[in-house]
Design an enzyme around this catalytic site. Structure first.
Site, mmCIF file in Angstrom:
data_model
loop_
_atom_site.group_PDB
_atom_site.id
_atom_site.type_symbol
_atom_site.label_atom_id
_atom_site.label_comp_id
_atom_site.label_asym_id
_atom_site.label_seq_id
_atom_site.Cartn_x
_atom_site.Cartn_y
_atom_site.Cartn_z
ATOM 1 C CB SER A 75 -0.891 0.032 1.245
ATOM 2 O OG SER A 75 -0.120 0.320 2.399
ATOM 3 C CG ASP A 76 1.397 5.850 -1.465
ATOM 4 O OD1 ASP A 76 2.283 6.047 -0.612
ATOM 5 O OD2 ASP A 76 1.261 6.580 -2.461
#
Ligand SMILES: *[C@@H]1O[C@H](CO)[C@@H](O)[C@H](O)[C@H]1NC(C)=O
Ligand SMILES: *[C@@H]1O[C@H](CO)[C@@H](O)[C@H](O)[C@H]1NC(C)=O
Ligand SMILES: *[C@@H]1O[C@H](CO)[C@@H](O)[C@H](O)[C@H]1NC(C)=O
Ligand SMILES: *[C@@H]1O[C@H](CO)[C@@H](O)[C@H](O)[C@H]1NC(C)=O
Ligand SMILES: *[C@@H]1O[C@H](CO)[C@@H](O)[C@H](O)[C@H]1NC(C)=O
Ligand SMILES: *[C@@H]1O[C@H](CO)[C@@H](O)[C@H](O)[C@H]1NC(C)=O
Ligand SMILES: *[C@@H]1O[C@H](CO)[C@@H](O)[C@H](O)[C@H]1NC(C)=O
Ligand SMILES: *[C@@H]1O[C@H](CO)[C@@H](O)[C@H](O)[C@H]1NC(C)=O
Ligand SMILES: *[C@@H]1O[C@H](CO)[C@@H](O)[C@H](O)[C@H]1NC(C)=O
Length: 896
Positions: free
Chosen positions: A313-314
């Site tokens: 994930s960012d």
């Protein structure tokens, strides 16, 4: 010093959605609508641009389950064998540890997962950025992605990747967060476009793949980002941004053809090159968050493109626990829900979710296998270098667990990892300079009687090159744009310094530099005496957590900053030999000076990194013959582009709707479609010599017909055993815990108590098919990392002759475009290019292999590529508008 770094980094904390709506419902799972189809309607909007049927506000993204398990396809086989063997030995807690970051500023890298000490597996250091190693010292700042694109040079892209990979490795970073093809560059104002390459899928795809190969050659995992539709900074995160309150991130709404023929295309190349990791983005795609969008992660990335690595994930882009696990997320970063909340959607919650049956064991096994496979695939473990720097301070001594103030000791060893990369950076900087205009002014000799240099962009920042945290200001020459995609400069050679040095080395010339953009009378006075006046001006952008001069990441306009046009006007009013050099993140408007006869030359130099001044001197003084070409279109006005940033929310406080109604007609594709004349077209650039194109030939190969992939996957492997006794998973006795740290353990033998979630749902809603670990049908377009391998069959080979008709050696970037011929197709799109070094009088052959993919369209009904019956036109030439050679292919559809 630390607080400066720390403060800006904290701003990066994406405001997160309230936990209450994060876990259930699985937002997209309810939708039964198909993925937006791509039948182009013939309707036109008020701008008279084609509206695609599949890019509407509030449209939804359909569910796609189960999440494909990695199978060790292609050259991943050995890595998978090793990964499965080690994961088989892991406990559930150890597997969960691999998937979850330990929390923000709780270890030394910008993100670190949990280690598996029992099996000798260290915590992986994941570190920004796509231009080098962020947040440290004695590292290089490489040219930005947009400059790599302007070189159109595969070898340089790979060498830069290897240089960055080397620096990451020797700092102890195992995962470089880059390179970037999202944003691709939908709108020229897009704040982070410069981190990526070009608004063209082929140029971007080739350079993306080369960069990945370079990085991974150094035993560092490349993390391609951001997947997908992340084309602007405004509203990328929910919250009270800089101006507007929105409660959800924007939704990029796009259709299936636009997805495949434009935005997904370069990812195929990256995956085919073995990219070990993919970062899912902040935005939503068709109203489902990227990190829990089962259609884009499960279907497109993993099933169709056969991605064998892991999805990360960012930072704070994870919006749910169970939903994201089932939708294909494999690692959460930095691991905690809000920075330093001490809570996580995964960690303990993922352990609970496996034990309560909402996430099948095979899914967590698959996460762990994918992570370990990427680790082995690049040889990270076998070439392991311990972390020797700290992201949160440059001080030598400090806390290993920075936010928790624990583990005091040496945390920065200040290891110099620069090797000889300065030479490469200088070379790429010069190779990426694009000569746009030259009325005989260039090259200079160094023996000019009087050289005047003008503009703050020629000089140093009064705060020093790293004076603004994450380069979040526009002071002095623009060597690096702003945001997390940056690194600290070891030094920054300014153009003024390098030019002065050049003149000094030649002996007798006068040199005067006026670096105040607004000292018009002083500038005019010096310009009036000068035999040559060189004006530097710039235009900057960056990531939206920093606002510079009111530009919230995305640029507000396409004009030069600091009234660059006025300075050019002032200088050129007094000097009939005025050379303009532009440092910018992308296109700028040039109409105020381009036709001025006193402006005798214009160079676009991009954002070239630490060797900026040396690179431009090499070009100005003819040590390097310019060969760069524009990786974007320069229009006469911003309206020419037909696409823009959404600057104001259009859906109240709910998710702003970013409708990609232009379909795939961005940049030159849009200009061509709407017959808008550009000022300087995509692919344009001059040289100090001249080239002639001749003799196009096309040879057909016996490639055979295309085979849709059939058959089934294996069934989901289940590795090792998960016991049902919750006491096996509680915190070990006497374990000393780092405050705020995210662990995989349970707080209690009660799952519900351990989850500590007021919305803990003992009923649960599981999307249909999400738990199904049986063999699944293969998609027709799949078959190997990157997609169906027959897409790379060579159908035709095109050749052309290029002659250097001038007196000096030079590089020519030859380009090949194809028109696929259908009424909804791009008029002509780049399909091949090569940067060729040609001696004076020499003729070389430019060769492009046209693959099946190059001649195909995406069929939304069969969900596969196909070659239409329309006649294909092949163009070869020096730019997207200068294509002297042309030939047609009538029989391409025989290869269907
Ligand atoms: C999805 O379905 C669940 C269960 O039927 C329901 O509770 C929830 O409100 C629905 N969510 C949406 C966004 O429609
Ligand atoms: C759009 O135009 C094409 C070609 O002119 C035509 O074949 C098609 O039927 C039209 N589609 C609609 C929805 O009107
Ligand atoms: C999980 O990771 C943490 C941090 O690296 C480590 O201290 C702990 O021992 C790991 N737990 C297990 C079960 O391996
Ligand atoms: C589990 O996740 C929920 C949100 O879904 C969160 O509220 C809770 O704090 C998490 N629990 C732990 C132990 O992190
Ligand atoms: C299972 O655990 C997860 C993680 O804590 C929780 O979000 C979910 O609601 C639980 N579901 C059931 C059916 O107990
Ligand atoms: C464009 O933006 C820059 C940077 O904020 C600013 O300096 C300039 O004045 C703006 N141009 C116009 C025409 O508003
Ligand atoms: C060009 O420069 C000369 C001085 O060399 C000046 O007299 C003239 O006005 C300038 N022209 C323009 C268009 O600025
Ligand atoms: C430019 O200006 C110089 C000196 O001011 C003059 O000698 C020269 O003739 C001018 N060139 C042109 C092309 O006007
Ligand atoms: C999209 O949904 C929002 C929020 O429900 C609503 O305000 C807006 O009018 C909708 N837009 C369209 C085009 O339906």
């Amino acid at each position: 010093m630390w607080y400066q770094l720390g403060a800006a980094l904290l701003l990066a904390a994406a405001p997160v959605r309230a936990a209450t709506d994060a876990l259930n419902p699985l937002d997209e799972a309810n939708s039964t609508a198909p993925w937006p189809s791509s039948v182009y309607s013939n309707a036109t909007d008020s701008d008279n641009s084609i509206v695609t049927a599949g890019s509407k506000s509030n449209q939804t993204s359909p569910p796609w389950y189960p999440s494909p398990w990695g199978e060790g396809m292609g050259d991943w086989k050995a890595a998978y064998t090793r990964a499965r063997s080690i994961v088989s030995q892991m406990t559930l807690l150890e597997k969960v540890n691999l998937t979850t970051g330990v929390g923000w500023e709780l270890e030394r890298c910008v993100g670190q997962n949990g280690a598996v000490p029992r099996l000798g597996i260290p915590s992986m250091c994941t570190q920004d950025s796509p231009v080098g190693v962020r947040d440290t010292d004695y590292n290089s700042v490489f040219p930005m992605g947009v400059n790599v694109a302007a070189t159109w040079d595969r070898g340089m892209a790979r060498a830069r990747g290897a240089g960055m990979g080397y620096e990451h490795k020797h700092k102890g970073s195992n995962v470089q967060l880059g390179p970037v093809v999202g944003p691709l560059g939908r709108a020229p104002e897009g704040g982070r476009n410069w981190e990526g390459f070009a608004p063209d899928p082929v140029l971007s795809g080739v350079l993306f793949a080369e960069t990945i190969s370079g990085i991974q050659s150094q035993n560092v995992i490349a993390c391609g980002k951001h997947f997908i539709g992340y084309e602007q900074e405004h509203f990328r995160s929910a919250g009270n941004g800089f101006l507007y309150q929105v409660n959800e991130s924007y939704s990029a709404n796009l259709d299936d053809v636009t997805m495949h023929e434009l935005y997904l295309w370069p990812w195929m190349d990256g995956i085919r090159a073995g990219m070990g990791s993919v970062m899912c983005s902040y935005n939503q795609i068709n109203n489902s968050y990227a990190c829990q969008n089962s259609y884009i992660l499960n279907k497109l990335l993993k099933a169709e493109l056969g991605f064998q690595g892991f999805v990360m994930s960012d930072w704070s882009a994870q919006m749910s626990g169970v939903a994201s696990a089932l939708a294909g997320l494999d690692m959460t970063m930095p691991g905690d829900i809000a920075f330093d909340s001490g809570t996580s959607y995964w960690g303990s919650n993922l352990t609970v979710a496996v034990l309560n049956g909402t996430v099948p064991q095979w899914r967590v096994d698959d996460m762990a296998v994918r992570i370990m496979a990427a680790w082995y695939y690049v040889g990270a473990g076998d070439n392991y270098v311990p972390i020797n720097f700290d992201s949160w301070t440059l001080d030598t001594y400090g806390y290993q667990h920075f936010y928790a103030n624990e583990g005091y000791g040496v945390i920065n060893e200040h290891v110099d990892v620069r090797n000889n990369h300065g030479a490469l950076i200088r070379e790429i900087g010069a190779a990426s300079a694009v000569l746009l205009k030259n009325e005989g002014a260039l090259p200079l000799t160094g023996k000019e009687k009087f050289t005047g240099v003008f503009g703050s962009d020629a000089g140093a920042s009064t705060y020093g090159p790293n004076g603004c945290s994450d380069r979040g200001c526009d002071m002095g020459t623009l060597g690096c744009a702003w945001g997390s995609g940056t690194a600290n400069f070891p030094y920054l050679i300014t153009p003024g310094f390098a030019i002065e040095n050049e003149i000094y080395n030649h002996g007798n010339g006068m040199f005067q530099g006026v670096y105040d953009d607004y000292a018009y009378s002083e500038a005019e006075s010096v310009a009036g005496q000068a035999s040559v006046a060189i004006v530097f001006a710039n235009s900057d952008s960056g990531e939206g957590y920093i606002s510079v001069d009111g530009n919230i990441g995305d640029r507000n306009n396409l004009t030069l900053w600091h009234d660059g046009d006025a300075l050019i006007k002032a200088v050129s009013s007094q000097c009939n030999n005025t050379i303009v050099v532009i440092h910018s993140v992308g296109a700028v408007l040039m109409d105020s000076f381009v036709d001025n006869p006193n402006v005798t030359a214009i160079i676009w130099a991009g954002v070239p990194g630490e060797e900026s001044g040396n690179s431009i001197v090499d070009v100005l003084y003819g040590k390097v013959n310019p060969g760069g070409k524009l990786p974007f279109t320069v229009g006469y006005s911003r309206q020419n582009y037909g696409v823009d940033i959404l600057y104001k929310p259009n859906s109240g406080e709910s998710a702003p709707q970013l409708d990609f109604t232009e379909g795939q007609f961005i940049d030159y594709r849009g200009f061509d479609k709407h017959d808008v004349a550009p000022l300087y077209e995509f692919g344009y650039g001059m040289s100090y010599t001249t080239f002639k194109y001749s003799d196009i030939t096309i040879t057909k190969h016996n490639a055979g017909k295309y085979t849709a992939t059939t058959g089934k996957t294996s069934k989901a492997p289940v590795l090792g055993q998960v016991t049902n006794d919750t006491s096996d998973y509680t915190f070990p006795d006497n374990m000393s815990r780092v405050p705020y740290y995210i662990y995989p353990y349970l707080n209690s033998t009660s799952l519900k108590t351990s989850a500590d979630d007021p919305h803990y749902d003992e009923e649960g809603f599981i999307p249909q098919g999400a738990h199904d670990g049986s063999a699944q049908p293969l998609l027709p377009s799949s078959g190997a990392p990157g997609g169906n391998p027959e897409l790379w069959d060579v159908l035709y080979t095109v050749t052309a002759k290029i002659t250097n008709t001038g007196k000096i050696a030079g590089d020519e970037v030859a380009q090949l475009y194809v028109g696929l011929g259908g009424p909804n197709d791009v008029v002509k799109q780049l399909r091949g290019f090569d940067r060729l070094s040609i001696a004076p009088g020499q003729t070389v052959t430019f060769t492009v292999d046209l693959t099946r993919r190059d001649l195909s369209n995406w069929n939304t009904v069969t969900q596969n590529w196909f070659i239409s019956d329309y006649e294909k036109t092949v163009y070869v030439g020096a730019s997207s508008k200068n294509l002297p050679l042309k030939e047609t292919i009538k029989d391409a559809s025989q290869f269907n």
